[in-house]
Structure formats: structure tokens, C-alpha cells
Write a protein that holds these residues in place. Structure first.
Motif, mmCIF file in Angstrom:
data_model
loop_
_atom_site.group_PDB
_atom_site.id
_atom_site.type_symbol
_atom_site.label_atom_id
_atom_site.label_comp_id
_atom_site.label_asym_id
_atom_site.label_seq_id
_atom_site.Cartn_x
_atom_site.Cartn_y
_atom_site.Cartn_z
ATOM 1 N N VAL A 288 0.832 -1.197 0.000
ATOM 2 C CA VAL A 288 0.000 0.000 0.000
ATOM 3 C C VAL A 288 0.870 1.251 0.000
ATOM 4 C CG1 VAL A 288 -1.652 1.358 1.346
ATOM 5 C CG2 VAL A 288 -1.975 -1.112 1.096
ATOM 6 N N PHE A 289 1.916 1.253 0.804
ATOM 7 C CA PHE A 289 2.805 2.427 0.874
ATOM 8 C C PHE A 289 3.452 2.710 -0.474
ATOM 9 C CE2 PHE A 289 6.824 4.597 1.453
ATOM 10 C CZ PHE A 289 6.486 5.613 2.323
ATOM 11 N N VAL A 290 3.997 1.669 -1.105
ATOM 12 C CA VAL A 290 4.670 1.856 -2.395
ATOM 13 C C VAL A 290 3.687 2.369 -3.449
ATOM 14 C CG1 VAL A 290 5.779 0.621 -4.308
ATOM 15 C CG2 VAL A 290 6.509 0.193 -1.945
ATOM 16 N N LEU A 291 2.526 1.766 -3.518
ATOM 17 C CA LEU A 291 1.550 2.164 -4.536
ATOM 18 C C LEU A 291 1.029 3.576 -4.299
ATOM 19 C CD1 LEU A 291 -0.431 -1.186 -4.830
ATOM 20 C CD2 LEU A 291 1.079 -0.204 -6.560
ATOM 21 N N ARG A 292 0.826 3.928 -3.031
ATOM 22 C CA ARG A 292 0.258 5.233 -2.705
ATOM 23 C C ARG A 292 1.315 6.337 -2.677
ATOM 24 N NH1 ARG A 292 -3.761 8.737 -3.153
ATOM 25 N NH2 ARG A 292 -3.865 10.191 -1.389
ATOM 26 N N GLU A 293 2.366 6.144 -1.895
ATOM 27 C CA GLU A 293 3.336 7.206 -1.653
ATOM 28 C C GLU A 293 4.364 7.348 -2.769
ATOM 29 O OE1 GLU A 293 2.901 9.243 0.884
ATOM 30 O OE2 GLU A 293 1.169 8.041 1.500
ATOM 31 N N HIS B 40 -6.504 5.552 -3.143
ATOM 32 C CA HIS B 40 -6.884 4.458 -2.249
ATOM 33 C C HIS B 40 -7.873 3.520 -2.942
ATOM 34 C CE1 HIS B 40 -5.614 7.470 0.936
ATOM 35 N NE2 HIS B 40 -4.848 6.421 1.163
ATOM 36 N N ALA B 41 -8.742 4.088 -3.767
ATOM 37 C CA ALA B 41 -9.727 3.264 -4.478
ATOM 38 C C ALA B 41 -9.034 2.328 -5.462
ATOM 39 C CB ALA B 41 -10.729 4.159 -5.213
ATOM 40 N N GLU B 42 -8.029 2.841 -6.170
ATOM 41 C CA GLU B 42 -7.302 2.007 -7.124
ATOM 42 C C GLU B 42 -6.560 0.885 -6.404
ATOM 43 O OE1 GLU B 42 -5.981 4.836 -10.807
ATOM 44 O OE2 GLU B 42 -5.220 5.404 -8.828
ATOM 45 N N ILE B 43 -5.927 1.223 -5.294
ATOM 46 C CA ILE B 43 -5.175 0.219 -4.531
ATOM 47 C C ILE B 43 -6.127 -0.839 -3.970
ATOM 48 C CG2 ILE B 43 -3.666 -0.160 -2.544
ATOM 49 C CD1 ILE B 43 -2.685 2.744 -2.942
ATOM 50 N N THR C 225 -10.434 0.121 4.434
ATOM 51 C CA THR C 225 -9.329 -0.647 5.019
ATOM 52 C C THR C 225 -8.000 -0.187 4.456
ATOM 53 O OG1 THR C 225 -10.746 -2.579 5.321
ATOM 54 C CG2 THR C 225 -8.370 -2.964 5.313
ATOM 55 N N VAL C 226 -7.964 0.044 3.149
ATOM 56 C CA VAL C 226 -6.737 0.514 2.504
ATOM 57 C C VAL C 226 -6.324 1.874 3.058
ATOM 58 C CG1 VAL C 226 -5.760 1.321 0.317
ATOM 59 C CG2 VAL C 226 -7.024 -0.836 0.405
ATOM 60 N N ARG C 227 -7.301 2.752 3.304
ATOM 61 C CA ARG C 227 -6.986 4.062 3.882
ATOM 62 C C ARG C 227 -6.333 3.918 5.256
ATOM 63 N NH1 ARG C 227 -8.977 8.632 1.625
ATOM 64 N NH2 ARG C 227 -10.466 8.374 -0.108
ATOM 65 N N ILE D 112 -4.676 1.283 6.391
ATOM 66 C CA ILE D 112 -3.346 0.698 6.196
ATOM 67 C C ILE D 112 -2.373 1.760 5.707
ATOM 68 C CG2 ILE D 112 -2.000 -0.960 4.848
ATOM 69 C CD1 ILE D 112 -4.518 -2.738 4.776
ATOM 70 N N SER D 113 -2.825 2.592 4.779
ATOM 71 C CA SER D 113 -1.988 3.644 4.218
ATOM 72 C C SER D 113 -1.539 4.624 5.296
ATOM 73 C CB SER D 113 -2.748 4.386 3.118
ATOM 74 O OG SER D 113 -1.986 5.450 2.603
ATOM 75 N N HIS D 114 -2.480 5.045 6.141
ATOM 76 C CA HIS D 114 -2.153 5.985 7.221
ATOM 77 C C HIS D 114 -1.152 5.367 8.190
ATOM 78 C CE1 HIS D 114 -2.660 9.134 10.226
ATOM 79 N NE2 HIS D 114 -2.870 8.177 11.124
ATOM 80 N N ARG D 115 -1.379 4.118 8.547
ATOM 81 C CA ARG D 115 -0.493 3.429 9.488
ATOM 82 C C ARG D 115 0.911 3.267 8.903
ATOM 83 N NH1 ARG D 115 -3.615 -0.638 10.343
ATOM 84 N NH2 ARG D 115 -2.626 -2.178 8.971
ATOM 85 N N ALA D 116 0.984 2.868 7.638
ATOM 86 C CA ALA D 116 2.282 2.652 6.997
ATOM 87 C C ALA D 116 3.034 3.972 6.843
ATOM 88 C CB ALA D 116 2.087 1.996 5.629
ATOM 89 N N ARG D 117 2.328 5.026 6.431
ATOM 90 C CA ARG D 117 2.979 6.324 6.252
ATOM 91 C C ARG D 117 3.540 6.854 7.571
ATOM 92 N NH1 ARG D 117 -0.866 8.556 3.939
ATOM 93 N NH2 ARG D 117 -1.783 9.717 5.677
ATOM 94 N N SER D 118 2.764 6.730 8.642
ATOM 95 C CA SER D 118 3.227 7.180 9.957
ATOM 96 C C SER D 118 4.446 6.381 10.412
ATOM 97 C CB SER D 118 2.095 7.046 10.984
ATOM 98 O OG SER D 118 0.995 7.862 10.635
ATOM 99 N N HIS D 119 4.390 5.083 10.177
ATOM 100 C CA HIS D 119 5.496 4.202 10.555
ATOM 101 C C HIS D 119 6.777 4.586 9.817
ATOM 102 C CE1 HIS D 119 7.202 0.220 11.793
ATOM 103 N NE2 HIS D 119 7.879 0.381 10.676
ATOM 104 N N VAL D 120 6.672 4.780 8.507
ATOM 105 C CA VAL D 120 7.848 5.108 7.702
ATOM 106 C C VAL D 120 8.399 6.473 8.082
ATOM 107 C CG1 VAL D 120 8.657 5.648 5.370
ATOM 108 C CG2 VAL D 120 7.219 3.633 5.767
ATOM 109 N N HIS D 121 7.538 7.458 8.223
ATOM 110 C CA HIS D 121 8.002 8.813 8.525
ATOM 111 C C HIS D 121 8.681 8.890 9.888
ATOM 112 C CE1 HIS D 121 5.191 10.963 5.424
ATOM 113 N NE2 HIS D 121 6.066 10.142 4.873
ATOM 114 N N SER D 122 8.252 8.069 10.827
ATOM 115 C CA SER D 122 8.873 8.091 12.156
ATOM 116 C C SER D 122 10.247 7.428 12.161
ATOM 117 C CB SER D 122 7.967 7.408 13.172
ATOM 118 O OG SER D 122 7.870 6.009 12.924
ATOM 119 N N ARG D 123 10.502 6.580 11.182
ATOM 120 C CA ARG D 123 11.773 5.847 11.133
ATOM 121 C C ARG D 123 12.691 6.297 10.001
ATOM 122 N NH1 ARG D 123 7.955 3.079 13.348
ATOM 123 N NH2 ARG D 123 8.343 1.496 14.953
#
Length: 308
Positions: free
Chosen positions: A135-140, A146-149, A159-161, A163-174
Motif C-alpha cells: 500500500v505504501f509503495v503504490l500510494r506514496e 486508495h480506491a485504485e489500490i 481498510t486501505v486508507r 493501512i496507508s495511514h499506518r504505513a505512512r506514519s510508521h515510515v516517517h517516524s523511522r
């Protein structure tokens, strides 16, 4: 230097390959799979499988070839990544992604493969679950909605939204913060190679940040540090000690664009025995990732050029 999509063979081309959607979108498909998997060899296997599926499908049923191909590659990569997680849990020593030689133009101009293909980013993406990574790769990276993903992954958009929010927050924090000035990176790279090649431990230590860390991926195939090394003195002496070993006789260092950033290739003759990438912050090298696993260097043996 070669571009970042290795010129690996695909099955025999058809007469209309010049306009075949698979060929037209191969760079996008390679980027999608590589950023999900972190390995060139697995990426090429996924593209081969996708090629077969593409040429077996009834084209009359495919309304949007690009979307069909991205969906196919995404799911093939997702399946492969899911099965690879268990293998990586038992990996010997630190796991680093396979290096990818890129050209200066790629690093500066190809936004879909510039920052997100860096070794540092790929290491962060390893901490996501397979679905989060997809989801992160496809979105970011590629900007799909989100609809396409949701359509690609057969999951509800809501659900994709999430997941996207969670993944983006995780990546940005690290995500590591580092200098991007090309001239500074070039200068430090030259000094680094001179100090390492010349065995000058003090000069090498001066280039390293006080909290420098080195990860060395040998995969149990060659001698390598099985735990991260910390601190300028420990890192510098380990590196010079490794270069002084008989097995490293004749080694030379060459600058090269690796995963979109200027790094260093370790060469013995014409054979690439190591790929070294790092972050630079406040004029010092902060994180060093040293790939020496010969299995993971196989891909760059096929690529031309490295140094400038």
C-alpha cells in the motif's frame, strides 16, 4: 552507467513489442516489485511471471492494461514477500537489500525511483508488513488512489486508507534525515575512499559521525560482521582490518551511484565484491550499509559502469 532497470532478458519478443503495454510499462513494473521486495533477483522473477500471465490472458477482457499489469505484479510480489518473511527471520547476520546501480540522471530526475529506492528507505520498508509495504509503495511512491489500490488488493477502500495511514506514519517516524547536497556527498565520498584505500584510520574516523553504525550483510556466504558495529573507532578499524586481509588483496574502491545515491563499489579486478551506501548528516557519515553477500551482488555484476 546503466539505468536502474537491469536489461534482463524476457521471453522472445513478439512483432508488436514496441507497443506492447508490458514493455511500455516495464520500468514502472520493475520499480513496484523492487521497492516491495528489495531484491533484484526476486523482482526479475516476478516480472517473468507477470509476462507469462500477460501473454496468457484474453486481451479482450482487459480494459486497462496498465492497471492490470500493476495489479498482477503487486500481487505476485506480495505473495513472494509473504513467503520470504520466514526465510529472512533465520537470515545470518543483518539483512540488507540487493544493490542496484543507477545513473546520475536517474538519481536526479526519476522521482519514482530517487528517494524511495535508496538503501536507507528500503531498510525502513522492511519493517512494514507485506500488505503495508504494498500500500505504501503504490500510494506514496506511484501516487495511486486508495480506491485504485483497493481494487489491486481486493480489499475495502476504507481498510486501505487505514493501512496507508499506518504505513505512512510508521515510515516517517523511522525515515533517516540526512544531507542531500550532491557536492558535499561527492567530496566526502572521495575522502572516504582515499582514507580507506590508504589505510589511514585517523582520516577515516574524522569522516564518521560520533554515533555511526555499520551493518554488514554477508548472509553466511562470506566473512562479515554478524552484528551492527558502533562508533568511529570500532567501525574504522573493522573496515581497515577487513581490507587488509589476504582475501582482500588487490581490492580497490570506485564511486558509483547505488540506489539513487553516490556510494562506493569494492572491486577486485573487474569483479564487484562489495557495495557500500551510507547517510551523510552535518558533513559526516552516519549510517553505513555494506553489502558483501555474493548472491546479492549477482545483479550488479551484469550491470555496466559504476564509477564516474
Amino acid at each position: 552507467m546503466q539505468d536502474h532497470t537491469p536489461d534482463q532478458p524476457v521471453p522472445a519478443a513478439r512483432q508488436d513489442d514496441s507497443i506492447d503495454p508490458f514493455v511500455a510499462h516495464r520500468r514502472l513494473l520493475f520499480g513496484t516489485a523492487y521497492q516491495m521486495l528489495g531484491t533484484v533477483t526476486d523482482t526479475e522473477d516476478v516480472l517473468q511471471d507477470a509476462w507469462i500471465k500477460w501473454h496468457e490472458v484474453d486481451r479482450d477482457t482487459v480494459t486497462h492494461p496498465k492497471s492490470y499489469l500493476v495489479r498482477t505484479v503487486t500481487n505476485l510480489a506480495l505473495n513472494r514477500l509473504t513467503s520470504a518473511r520466514a526465510t529472512r527471520e533465520t537470515y545470518v547476520g543483518p539483512w540488507l537489500p540487493e544493490p542496484l546501480l543507477t545513473s546520475t540522471a536517474d538519481a536526479a530526475e526519476e522521482t519514482e525511483m530517487a528517494d524511495t529506492v535508496s538503501t536507507a528507505m528500503l531498510v525502513v520498508l522492511e519493517t512494514l508488513s507485506p500488505v503495508e509495504r504494498a500500500v505504501f509503495v503504490l500510494r506514496e511512491v506511484f501516487g495511486y488512489s486508495h480506491a485504485e489500490i483497493a481494487g489491486f488488493l481486493d480489499r475495502p477502500e476504507a481498510t486501505v486508507r487505514q493501512i496507508s495511514h499506518r504505513a505512512r506514519s510508521h515510515v516517517h517516524s523511522r525515515r533517516p534525515r540526512f544531507d542531500t547536497d550532491v557536492s558535499i556527498r561527492s567530496e566526502i565520498t572521495e575522502k572516504f575512499m582515499a582514507a580507506a584505500q590508504g589505510g589511514n584510520v585517523n582520516a577515516l574516523m574524522e569522516l564518521l559521525a560520533p554515533d555511526v553504525t555499520l551493518w554488514n550483510d554477508g548472509g553466511g556466504k562470506v566473512t562479515a560482521a554478524r552484528r551492527p558495529l558502533y562508533g568511529p573507532d570500532h567501525v574504522a578499524r573493522w573496515m581497515l582490518g577487513a581490507m587488509a586481509k589476504p582475501i582482500s588483496a588487490g581490492i580497490r574502491l570506485e564511486s558509483a551511484y547505488i540506489n539513487g545515491e553516490l556510494g562506493v563499489l569494492a572491486m577486485i579486478g573487474d569483479y564487484r565484491v562489495g557495495a557500500l551506501t551510507y547517510d551523510i548528516r552535518d558533513g559526516h557519515i552516519e549510517n553505513i550499509r555494506f553489502q558483501v553477500n555474493p548472491d546479492k551482488l549477482a545483479g550488479i555484476q551484469q550491470q555496466g559502469g559504476g564509477g564516474e
